[in-house]
Design an enzyme around this catalytic site. Structure first.
Site, mmCIF file in Angstrom:
data_model
loop_
_atom_site.group_PDB
_atom_site.id
_atom_site.type_symbol
_atom_site.label_atom_id
_atom_site.label_comp_id
_atom_site.label_asym_id
_atom_site.label_seq_id
_atom_site.Cartn_x
_atom_site.Cartn_y
_atom_site.Cartn_z
ATOM 1 N N THR A 186 7.925 31.532 -3.599
ATOM 2 C CA THR A 186 6.803 32.268 -4.186
ATOM 3 C C THR A 186 7.133 32.536 -5.647
ATOM 4 O OG1 THR A 186 6.228 33.315 -2.080
ATOM 5 C CG2 THR A 186 5.407 34.367 -4.088
ATOM 6 N N LYS B 198 9.064 41.873 -6.594
ATOM 7 C CA LYS B 198 8.891 40.623 -7.348
ATOM 8 C C LYS B 198 7.493 40.056 -7.147
ATOM 9 C CE LYS B 198 9.257 36.636 -5.869
ATOM 10 N NZ LYS B 198 9.594 35.360 -5.193
ATOM 11 N N LYS C 44 -0.917 33.013 -2.157
ATOM 12 C CA LYS C 44 0.212 33.853 -1.740
ATOM 13 C C LYS C 44 0.271 35.124 -2.568
ATOM 14 C CE LYS C 44 3.986 35.219 0.232
ATOM 15 N NZ LYS C 44 5.256 34.478 0.252
#
Length: 295
Positions: free
Chosen positions: A91, A241, A166
């Site tokens: 990701t 993150k 995502k």
């Protein structure tokens, strides 16, 4: 198929094992030697990322951040066989995903960005959801591999569309987990039994994946990291993150995402505390309760 799998952490290791157990010839690599060594029961382990990628039909990456992906791509793309496949399940930000895709095309390879949802449990059980960006015909060719690692594969569009999906998904996840934990903290203060709260919310309008599948309190609902002292799982640092990626994407597109900004700030503070950073992101319940008691 001959598969190079780079990134054998909490997610990558079970994904690689599932491919090997299905009969594929898998060679793995991880910068953490102990993590790589722990996979030797199921797959070969290479000394470098380039060694893991050399002469493979497919290279799959599951890496923690954009810097790691860029470094690995620079190292492995030049040694990959022309017309082979590069699947990135990390990701990362949209720009990095597009930059790696350009490297792949320039080398005569075929690539997909395919981040996942489902956590360590989904990776182990082979029930992950894959959000895929790239050419539809490339995805079709690689579907047998995705079927081994996942329960659902969604073609989201062109290059980096998987990453976009995502980022949006985890923006929701971060916010709903905070709300779920706050509801349990309030229930505790009100003297409401946790199981009763779960029974109500999981079958009512407040239901969500954070409550129904990944309940942040122990001994309630299906097994989750809360039942193992919040280890292992999807770390608070990783959630921070991902929310940072969503925050950056919102800034880049001038999108008003106020709740995402608040969740980003909350996880930034939470993940900065050493005692919490590597715990599962649902452990934010403990920080919420401690803060409430101090107040």
């Amino acid at each position: 198929m001959k598969i190079g799998f780079i990134g054998l952490g909490n997610m990558g290791a079970p994904m690689a094992r599932n491919l090997a157990h299905a009969g594929h010839n898998v060679t793995g690599f991880d910068v953490n030697f102990d993590q790589a060594k722990a996979c030797q029961d199921s797959l070969a382990v290479a000394d470098t990322a380039a060694d893991a990628a050399n002469s493979q039909d497919v290279v799959i990456t599951m890496l923690p951040n954009a810097a790691a992906l860029n470094q690995v791509a620079v190292e492995v793309v030049p040694v990959m066989t022309p017309s082979s496949f590069f699947i990135d399940c990390s990701t990362v930000d949209i720009q990095t995903s597009k930059r790696v895709a350009d490297m792949i095309v320039a080398a005569g390879l075929c690539g997909l960005d395919a981040p996942v949802s489902g956590g360590v449990g989904g990776a182990t059980a082979g029930t992950l959801t894959f959000m895929v960006g790239g050419a539809a015909n490339t995805l079709e060719l690689l579907m047998p591999l995705f079927d081994i690692m996942g329960g659902r594969v969604i073609h989201c569009g062109d290059v980096a569309a998987g990453q976009a999906a995502k980022i949006c998904n985890n923006m929701i996840l971060g916010a709903t987990m905070i709300a779920t934990c706050e509801s349990f903290a309030l229930a505790d203060q009100l003297g409401l039994d946790r199981q009763r709260l779960f029974d109500v919310v999981s079958t009512s309008s407040g239901s969500s994946w954070s409550m129904n599948t990944y309940c942040p309190v122990p001994d309630v609902g299906p097994q989750s990291p809360a039942d193992n002292d919040y280890l292992p799982g999807f770390s608070a640092a990783m959630m921070f993150k991902d929310l940072a990626l969503a925050h950056d994407a919102a800034s880049m597109t001038n999108t008003n995402t106020r709740l995402c900004m608040l969740a980003f700030q909350i996880y930034q503070q939470f993940a900065s505390k050493p005692e919490y950073a590597e715990q599962d992101f649902s452990a934010i319940l403990n920080e919420i309760k401690n803060t409430s008691l101090k107040a």
